[in-house]
Design an enzyme around this catalytic site. Structure first.
Site, PDB file in Angstrom:
ATOM      1  N   LYS A 120      18.412  -7.122 -18.983  1.00  0.00           N
ATOM      2  CA  LYS A 120      18.377  -8.532 -18.562  1.00  0.00           C
ATOM      3  C   LYS A 120      17.730  -9.409 -19.615  1.00  0.00           C
ATOM      4  O   LYS A 120      18.191 -10.503 -19.900  1.00  0.00           O
ATOM      5  CB  LYS A 120      17.611  -8.630 -17.243  1.00  0.00           C
ATOM      6  CG  LYS A 120      17.482 -10.037 -16.695  1.00  0.00           C
ATOM      7  CD  LYS A 120      18.821 -10.535 -16.222  1.00  0.00           C
ATOM      8  CE  LYS A 120      18.766 -11.945 -15.667  1.00  0.00           C
ATOM      9  NZ  LYS A 120      20.128 -12.524 -15.603  1.00  0.00           N
ATOM     10  N   GLU A 131      32.974 -17.748 -21.248  1.00  0.00           N
ATOM     11  CA  GLU A 131      32.014 -17.212 -20.281  1.00  0.00           C
ATOM     12  C   GLU A 131      32.706 -16.250 -19.297  1.00  0.00           C
ATOM     13  O   GLU A 131      32.160 -15.200 -18.958  1.00  0.00           O
ATOM     14  CB  GLU A 131      31.321 -18.372 -19.544  1.00  0.00           C
ATOM     15  CG  GLU A 131      30.375 -17.988 -18.428  1.00  0.00           C
ATOM     16  CD  GLU A 131      29.233 -17.049 -18.841  1.00  0.00           C
ATOM     17  OE1 GLU A 131      29.032 -16.784 -20.032  1.00  0.00           O
ATOM     18  OE2 GLU A 131      28.565 -16.546 -17.920  1.00  0.00           O
ATOM     19  N   CYS A 153      12.138  -3.342 -22.110  1.00  0.00           N
ATOM     20  CA  CYS A 153      11.623  -2.419 -21.104  1.00  0.00           C
ATOM     21  C   CYS A 153      10.831  -3.222 -20.085  1.00  0.00           C
ATOM     22  O   CYS A 153      10.521  -4.389 -20.311  1.00  0.00           O
ATOM     23  CB  CYS A 153      10.710  -1.397 -21.764  1.00  0.00           C
ATOM     24  SG  CYS A 153      11.471  -0.638 -23.193  1.00  0.00           S
ATOM     25  N   ARG A 165      15.495  -4.563 -16.525  1.00  0.00           N
ATOM     26  CA  ARG A 165      15.061  -4.724 -17.913  1.00  0.00           C
ATOM     27  C   ARG A 165      15.323  -3.470 -18.750  1.00  0.00           C
ATOM     28  O   ARG A 165      15.165  -3.494 -19.970  1.00  0.00           O
ATOM     29  CB  ARG A 165      13.554  -5.028 -17.957  1.00  0.00           C
ATOM     30  CG  ARG A 165      13.179  -6.332 -17.300  1.00  0.00           C
ATOM     31  CD  ARG A 165      11.684  -6.541 -17.417  1.00  0.00           C
ATOM     32  NE  ARG A 165      11.303  -6.686 -18.799  1.00  0.00           N
ATOM     33  CZ  ARG A 165      11.227  -7.831 -19.449  1.00  0.00           C
ATOM     34  NH1 ARG A 165      11.525  -8.947 -18.822  1.00  0.00           N
ATOM     35  NH2 ARG A 165      10.882  -7.876 -20.705  1.00  0.00           N
ATOM     36  N   ASN A 171       6.173  -2.303 -24.296  1.00  0.00           N
ATOM     37  CA  ASN A 171       7.464  -2.989 -24.377  1.00  0.00           C
ATOM     38  C   ASN A 171       7.495  -3.701 -25.716  1.00  0.00           C
ATOM     39  O   ASN A 171       6.544  -4.389 -26.071  1.00  0.00           O
ATOM     40  CB  ASN A 171       7.574  -3.995 -23.219  1.00  0.00           C
ATOM     41  CG  ASN A 171       8.845  -4.824 -23.297  1.00  0.00           C
ATOM     42  OD1 ASN A 171       9.806  -4.430 -23.967  1.00  0.00           O
ATOM     43  ND2 ASN A 171       8.845  -5.959 -22.624  1.00  0.00           N
ATOM     44  N   GLY A 172       8.581  -3.535 -26.461  1.00  0.00           N
ATOM     45  CA  GLY A 172       8.696  -4.183 -27.773  1.00  0.00           C
ATOM     46  C   GLY A 172       9.107  -3.163 -28.817  1.00  0.00           C
ATOM     47  O   GLY A 172       9.577  -2.070 -28.474  1.00  0.00           O
ATOM     48  N   GLU A 176      31.033  -7.518 -19.583  1.00  0.00           N
ATOM     49  CA  GLU A 176      29.700  -6.991 -19.273  1.00  0.00           C
ATOM     50  C   GLU A 176      29.687  -6.016 -18.117  1.00  0.00           C
ATOM     51  O   GLU A 176      29.049  -4.987 -18.189  1.00  0.00           O
ATOM     52  CB  GLU A 176      28.771  -8.143 -18.848  1.00  0.00           C
ATOM     53  CG  GLU A 176      28.168  -8.929 -19.941  1.00  0.00           C
ATOM     54  CD  GLU A 176      27.120  -9.879 -19.393  1.00  0.00           C
ATOM     55  OE1 GLU A 176      27.493 -10.807 -18.639  1.00  0.00           O
ATOM     56  OE2 GLU A 176      25.935  -9.698 -19.693  1.00  0.00           O
TER      57      GLU A 176
HETATM   58  O1  M6R Z   1      17.389 -14.995 -20.944  1.00  0.00           O
HETATM   59  P1  M6R Z   1      18.391 -15.628 -21.858  1.00  0.00           P
HETATM   60  O2  M6R Z   1      19.118 -16.751 -21.216  1.00  0.00           O
HETATM   61  O3  M6R Z   1      17.816 -16.027 -23.172  1.00  0.00           O
HETATM   62  O4  M6R Z   1      19.452 -14.481 -22.155  1.00  0.00           O
HETATM   63  C1  M6R Z   1      20.482 -14.694 -23.079  1.00  0.00           C
HETATM   64  C2  M6R Z   1      21.527 -13.621 -22.990  1.00  0.00           C
HETATM   65  O5  M6R Z   1      20.968 -12.367 -23.291  1.00  0.00           O
HETATM   66  C3  M6R Z   1      22.167 -13.550 -21.613  1.00  0.00           C
HETATM   67  O6  M6R Z   1      22.724 -14.767 -21.237  1.00  0.00           O
HETATM   68  C4  M6R Z   1      23.254 -12.452 -21.597  1.00  0.00           C
HETATM   69  O7  M6R Z   1      24.334 -12.826 -22.371  1.00  0.00           O
HETATM   70  C5  M6R Z   1      23.655 -12.194 -20.144  1.00  0.00           C
HETATM   71  N1  M6R Z   1      23.683 -10.795 -19.893  1.00  0.00           N
HETATM   72  C6  M6R Z   1      24.971 -12.759 -19.799  1.00  0.00           C
HETATM   73  O8  M6R Z   1      25.392 -12.460 -18.508  1.00  0.00           O
END
Ligand code: M6R
Length: 613
Positions: free
Chosen positions: A608, A488, A2, A27, A100-101, A495
């Site tokens: 995110k 990737e 959040c 978020r 948040n959490g 996604e």
């Molecule tokens: O902030 P981070 O790099 O740790 O996030 C890791 C993944 O959650 C992030 O890369 C996720 O897979 C993305 N939505 C990919 O586009």
């Protein structure tokens, strides 16, 4: 997951809070709300849906309060609804809390509070917090200025799990209290005003000076100062960290979506990542990394641990480190690593990759490695992020704020940085031929311009997207380093377009997945590794024979070979090719999502920053 925002100052809080929430919406975005301290007490306004819905709430324009807290939610406990939206109030409407959490012991706490006469209006774990604060406040017989602070402290000591919380109360109408454990929270220092946010970009237009709250720290904010305490309420000092990100870089800058902006920012992001790390005629330079030569010689194994896209970047890091340094590298998914018993000792270097630096699984994996005596290195895009505060060493990608949920520039800058790191190790170890290192460095320096060229595939990818956006399934194939790009590319597509896709090492096709290839299915292949080109071409022929439609991304001159579409990207050395070959695939995912009329920046069910397990 959040987002939280807070303001204390002399301006009307509500517009500042809503504006901040809009920036944090990536978020979480299933409900939102704000609480302010008004002349007649606490006011709470919230609703299901996007932050912009708050503008339509009756009375929102009449809020005059200059202190407030706000939240945009990504549901964990309880469905998205107005009742479950934050802020939450205690039963006496005296304390408003955003969180948040995840509170892992919320059931026990709820039962305890119910036994003590409290009732609950939501299904959230959060609602126990204001009620617990009220419980401790009403039990405390000492009526001094720290009574609220003590109540917040006692309540937080009861919480298990992760939390970043903000509290306002009618009992302290000139203060705002925040606490943090395992969830991100920063305090922006202004002039006669202070801001709170889950992350820096959301309040970057107000200040560049930040206090970074650590775990188990409490801050009491007033307009002119912030007083910090540890969990036992001893006062502590905290330094201000100045952030040099440009506020406009967190805006859309005329692009339709953040994702497109961030795709196009890649040349500059990579320039920033390279920075002064590749000086002319000298070894690579990591001023921020103080590994001794002895330590580098003692490393017997490297783990690269991350989630999602960052993990895919780690796979290309493995190729670079193994090739240049001759040290075995294991790439692991953080959520798996943290629950196995990884074989680690003091000669193991564990590298943790995280754009946000707040990913719960990656942070937990880092703590595990530390507890087993490994040396830990965090690679993040966010200065001051939690992971960089946990790690023994940290280096930064400097790619600038990444707002879109689908990661693009953070990925390419991670691959660049891992290559520079591999060169740095190899130069100390003397493990790679000088000429090869020289060529690699020149190729890294040429990347920004080459990405500019790769971006010119945009119109081709837009056209191609129109022809395939209605598909239900797709396949991505690659061998060697191109398999990383297949993974990737497939993740990006899933996604933001919600099309099911699978990525396979091309040689694996005949061991099962080829059974799924039928007439009309789209197969996208990546072909950049000179020594594997012919092998992959054979695999492509196998799918063409079975009626597949094919798209190939390559930096080689290929005969058409009945391939439907060939997209050329600039040539470079194999280790760096993922940085260029991913660009058309990012664009393809983007344009398919647009064709389908989807929300590119905020895809369903995703957030995110995954700050919960
Ligand atoms: O902030 P981070 O790099 O740790 O996030 C890791 C993944 O959650 C992030 O890369 C996720 O897979 C993305 N939505 C990919 O586009």
């Amino acid at each position: 997951m959040c987002g939280i925002i807070g303001y204390i100052g002399t301006k009307k809080a509500a517009p500042i809070l809503i504006n901040g929430l809009l920036r944090l919406e990536y978020r979480g975005y299933d409900s939102a709300g704000i609480a302010t301290i008004e002349k007649n007490g606490l006011s709470v306004m919230k609703d299901k849906g996007r932050v912009k819905n708050l503008y339509n709430l009756d009375g929102i324009d009449d809020l005059e309060g200059t202190i407030g807290i706000a939240h945009t939610r990504w549901a964990t406990h309880g469905k998205p609804s107005k009742e479950n939206a934050h802020p939450h109030l205690d039963n006496s409407n005296s304390f408003a809390v955003v969180h948040n959490g995840i509170i892992e012991n919320y059931n026990d706490l709820r039962n305890f509070l119910v036994k003590n006469g409290y009732t609950f209006r939501s299904q959230t774990d959060t609602e126990v917090i204001p009620n617990l604060i009220h419980y401790y406040y009403s039990k405390d017989k000492v009526d001094d200025k720290n009574k609220v602070l003590r109540a917040v402290q006692h309540a937080c000591k009861d919480l298990k799990g992760s939390f970043a919380i903000q509290v306002i109360t009618k009992y302290l109408p000139d203060n705002l209290i925040v606490v943090r454990k395992d969830s991100p929270l920063v305090i922006g220092k202004g002039d006669g005003e202070n801001y709170i946010s889950s992350d820096i970009p959301a309040i970057l237009s107000f200040t560049k000076d930040f206090y970074l709250l650590d775990n188990y720290e409490i801050a009491v904010l007033s307009r002119d100062q912030v007083v910090f305490y540890d969990f036992d309420l001893n006062k502590i000092n905290k330094k201000v960290t100045s952030i040099d990100w440009n506020a406009t870089s967190a805006d859309k800058d005329g692009y339709e979506d953040y994702m497109l902006k961030e795709i196009y920012e890649q040349p500059n992001a990579i320039r920033e990542t390279i920075g002064s790390r590749i000086p002319e005629n000298e070894p690579c330079n990591f001023e921020d990394l103080s590994f001794t030569k002895e330590f580098l010689f003692s490393i017997n194994k490297i783990y690269i641990v991350a989630c999602g896209t960052a993990m895919h970047a780690g796979l290309s890091g493995k190729c670079a480190i193994e090739h240049l340094c001759n040290i075995p590298v294991i790439v692991d998914v953080a959520s798996e690593f943290r629950y196995r018993n990884p074989i680690i000792d003091k000669n193991t270097l564990c590298i943790y990759l995280s754009q946000s630096g707040e990913t719960a699984d990656t942070i937990a994996a880092l703590k595990l490695a530390k507890s087993k005596g490994a040396t830990t290195l965090a690679i993040s895009n966010v200065i001051g992020s939690s992971i960089t505060r946990e790690a023994d060493y940290s280096i930064f990608t400097h790619a600038g704020p990444e707002i879109a949920v689908a990661s693009t520039k953070a990925y390419t800058s991670q691959v660049v940085l891992l290559n520079i790191l591999a060169i740095y190790f190899a130069e100390v170890l003397g493990s790679a031929p000088v000429e090869e290192i020289k060529d690699l460095k020149n190729e890294i320096l040429a990347l920004p311009e080459k990405i500019e060229s790769a971006l010119k595939t945009s119109s081709q990818m837009k056209e191609y997207a129109k022809s395939i956006y209605q598909e239900k399934d797709m396949f991505f194939l690659g061998r060697g380093i191109d398999y990383n790009t297949a993974l990737e590319g497939s993740l990006k597509l899933k996604e933001i377009s919600y099309i099911h896709s699978e990525a396979y090492a091309a040689g694996e096709l005949k061991h099962g997945p080829i059974a799924l290839i039928e007439s009309g299915i789209t197969v996208i292949s990546i072909l950049t590794d000179e020594k594997l080109v012919e092998k992959t071409i054979s695999n492509i022929q196998e799918v063409i024979t079975r009626g597949a439609k094919t798209l190939v991304i390559t930096n080689k001159e290929l005969p058409s070979n009945n391939i439907d579409v060939i997209i050329n990207v600039p040539d470079t050395c194999t280790l760096l090719s993922p940085i260029l070959s991913i660009v058309p695939l990012q664009l393809l995912a983007y344009y398919i999502s647009k064709e389908k009329g989807l929300d590119v920046d905020k895809p369903r069910n995703l957030a995110k920053s995954v700050t919960v397990e």
